[in-house]
Design a protein around this motif. Sequence first.
Motif, short mmCIF file in Angstrom:
data_model
loop_
_atom_site.label_atom_id
_atom_site.label_comp_id
_atom_site.label_asym_id
_atom_site.label_seq_id
_atom_site.Cartn_x
_atom_site.Cartn_y
_atom_site.Cartn_z
N THR A 120 -13.15 -1.30 1.48
CA THR A 120 -13.12 0.15 1.32
C THR A 120 -11.70 0.61 1.00
N LEU A 121 -10.74 -0.01 1.67
CA LEU A 121 -9.33 0.31 1.42
C LEU A 121 -8.92 -0.09 0.01
N LEU A 122 -9.31 -1.28 -0.43
CA LEU A 122 -8.99 -1.72 -1.79
C LEU A 122 -9.54 -0.75 -2.82
N THR A 123 -10.78 -0.32 -2.63
CA THR A 123 -11.42 0.59 -3.57
C THR A 123 -10.70 1.94 -3.60
N HIS A 124 -10.33 2.44 -2.43
CA HIS A 124 -9.60 3.71 -2.35
C HIS A 124 -8.29 3.63 -3.13
N LYS A 125 -7.57 2.52 -2.95
CA LYS A 125 -6.30 2.35 -3.66
C LYS A 125 -6.52 2.19 -5.17
N ALA A 126 -7.60 1.54 -5.53
CA ALA A 126 -7.92 1.39 -6.95
C ALA A 126 -8.16 2.74 -7.60
N VAL A 127 -8.91 3.60 -6.93
CA VAL A 127 -9.19 4.94 -7.46
C VAL A 127 -7.90 5.75 -7.56
N GLU A 128 -7.05 5.64 -6.56
CA GLU A 128 -5.76 6.34 -6.60
C GLU A 128 -4.96 5.95 -7.83
N TRP A 129 -4.93 4.65 -8.12
CA TRP A 129 -4.15 4.19 -9.28
C TRP A 129 -4.79 4.63 -10.59
N LEU A 130 -6.11 4.59 -10.63
CA LEU A 130 -6.80 5.02 -11.85
C LEU A 130 -6.54 6.49 -12.17
N ALA A 171 -2.79 -4.05 -13.04
CA ALA A 171 -2.90 -3.84 -11.59
C ALA A 171 -3.71 -4.97 -10.99
N PHE A 172 -3.31 -5.39 -9.81
CA PHE A 172 -4.09 -6.37 -9.05
C PHE A 172 -4.31 -5.84 -7.65
N LEU A 173 -5.57 -5.86 -7.22
CA LEU A 173 -5.91 -5.42 -5.87
C LEU A 173 -6.87 -6.43 -5.25
N GLY A 174 -6.53 -6.93 -4.04
CA GLY A 174 -7.46 -7.78 -3.32
C GLY A 174 -6.97 -9.17 -3.07
N LYS A 175 -7.94 -10.09 -3.09
CA LYS A 175 -7.70 -11.48 -2.73
C LYS A 175 -7.43 -12.32 -3.98
N VAL A 221 -4.00 -17.61 -4.27
CA VAL A 221 -3.03 -18.57 -4.79
C VAL A 221 -1.71 -18.44 -4.04
N GLU A 222 -0.93 -19.51 -4.03
CA GLU A 222 0.33 -19.50 -3.31
C GLU A 222 1.23 -18.38 -3.83
N GLY A 223 1.74 -17.58 -2.91
CA GLY A 223 2.58 -16.44 -3.30
C GLY A 223 1.80 -15.18 -3.57
N ALA A 224 0.45 -15.29 -3.58
CA ALA A 224 -0.44 -14.14 -3.77
C ALA A 224 -0.09 -13.33 -5.01
N LEU A 225 0.39 -14.00 -6.05
CA LEU A 225 0.68 -13.41 -7.36
C LEU A 225 1.87 -12.47 -7.36
N MET A 226 2.62 -12.45 -6.27
CA MET A 226 3.78 -11.55 -6.22
C MET A 226 5.00 -12.11 -6.94
N ASP A 227 4.87 -13.30 -7.51
CA ASP A 227 5.93 -13.82 -8.37
C ASP A 227 5.70 -13.42 -9.82
N HIS A 228 4.72 -12.53 -10.05
CA HIS A 228 4.43 -12.00 -11.38
C HIS A 228 4.60 -10.48 -11.37
N TYR A 229 4.82 -9.93 -12.55
CA TYR A 229 5.00 -8.48 -12.68
C TYR A 229 3.65 -7.79 -12.67
N TRP A 230 3.54 -6.75 -11.86
CA TRP A 230 2.36 -5.88 -11.87
C TRP A 230 2.84 -4.43 -11.87
N ASP A 231 2.23 -3.61 -12.68
CA ASP A 231 2.53 -2.18 -12.59
C ASP A 231 2.09 -1.63 -11.25
N TYR A 232 0.98 -2.18 -10.74
CA TYR A 232 0.56 -1.83 -9.37
C TYR A 232 -0.03 -3.06 -8.72
N TYR A 233 0.28 -3.23 -7.44
CA TYR A 233 -0.19 -4.39 -6.68
C TYR A 233 -0.57 -3.95 -5.28
#
Length: 493
Positions: free
Chosen positions: A186-196, A132-136, A139-151
């Motif tokens: 705060t939003l990033l942290t909330h989403k991180a907890v949801e995924w965990l 999972a990747f959350l936040g900043k 890099v160009e493309g913001a890492l969306m050219d890679h596979y993430w189970d959650y982004y």
Amino acid sequence: METRRTVLRYLAGSTALATSSMSCVEVFARQLGSDYEKPNILCIVGEGLRWDELSLTGNKVIQTPNMDRIGREGCVFHNAFVVNALCLPSRATMLTGMYSHSTGAVSNVEGKIDPQLPLVSDMLQKAGYETAFLGKSHVEGALMDHYWDYYFGFLGQADYYRPRITEGIKGKYGPEKLYAGEYVDTLLTHKAVEWLRQKRDKPFCMFLWFYAPHAPFFRPKDMVNDLKGVSISAPASFNEDEKGYPGKPRAVADADNKIGYSEVYSDDPRSLEELVKDHYVGVEDNDRNIGVLLKELERQGQLEKTAVLLSSDHGFFLGEHHLYDKRLMYEPSIRVPMLLRYPGKVKPGVTSDEMVLNLDMAPTLLQMAGLPVPGQMQGQSMLPLAQGEDIAWRQDWLYEYYEYPGFENVRPCRGVRTKRYKYIEFFVDPKEYELYDLEKDPDEMNNLYGKPGYDELTSHLRARMEELRKRTNDTYQYRPTGMPLYPEPFKQK
């Protein structure tokens, strides 16, 4: 365990490792079998978090109990640095274990990682991790050219209270969405907890990379009055600008990252007190968000099965040499926290004074997952240091910075830092140089370059810098960014 040792020996000796690291990881993961229990991994990265902004490392103004806990219950690396003190290049280095001149992501303008280079997250995913990747990421493309189970990330910079964020699940990305009125971290942290909280049958690796305290330093609403009445002391070198930066290059004197009298869009702080307090509040917000994650992992019974690595993309000037921001090769800019909590593998209260780098983060994550470190990675795992092993370690390292012309007007430079000395070379005409004895002059006030008695030392450090460039395959040719030297002042839309 013998199978694992055999595969490790094979991979360590493979001359083709640099071009086949992903396939090697897959082979290794299959051979590893069930005799190695992979930990969960949480990689937390701050935005400009300084090594001395933790109460654990001596800060007397703010309290960081959750970051302190990570260090207190694990290892604190007291001498941790970045090899390029700029957001995007540093983050690319963390993900690849390679220098900017090797990744191709050399500045915030030239920000694309060579697509042939696998990210550490790719390797972990191939080895059986949910990622999972959350936040900043920046890099160009913001890492969306890679596979993430959650982004859950964003392109470039964020708007603190109107962030536009893209969410992705199992490598599929939805449309960018505006989260009006929500504080981004705060939003990033909330989403991180949801995924965990989701059920899983694999170990996870989460990268949570905060945005605060990035300029222009907006605070969370409930912290706008924090640190009121607290006295902020000026650093010893604060008034160096009033003296004209005696002995220092014009590259330093003419740089725009000065407190109070430079303007780069809306980024410039108007006073030392404003800068320091806003930065400290951002750090305290990081800390409480980290506390939310630790509490959730504890609630699930997963904290003791989770390795936590905490660092930052660069340091930050808080008035040293009258500067803010980063980029220059002075200590406040290049020095970062590095904390590793790894229950059962790293004893509580361990410290290390060896010089570790953001280059070392990816190799460390791989070793904790029981995976080999590919030959192209230019860092090395910090885990043996954290475990108290007596191993050979670097005695010096190479620094580089290339973004010019552009924001802050900091000219490109290279340098080498040893445990005692620092040599800096501004390599674009007019060439200028700096040399500091960090033992006698920790504030880097007295430039020894060109002074009697230092010719031999200068020659040695210059030669060593070139050796390190050769060792790290540095064939990069600096190119001007194409940005204006002095960006137009910020204009309201």
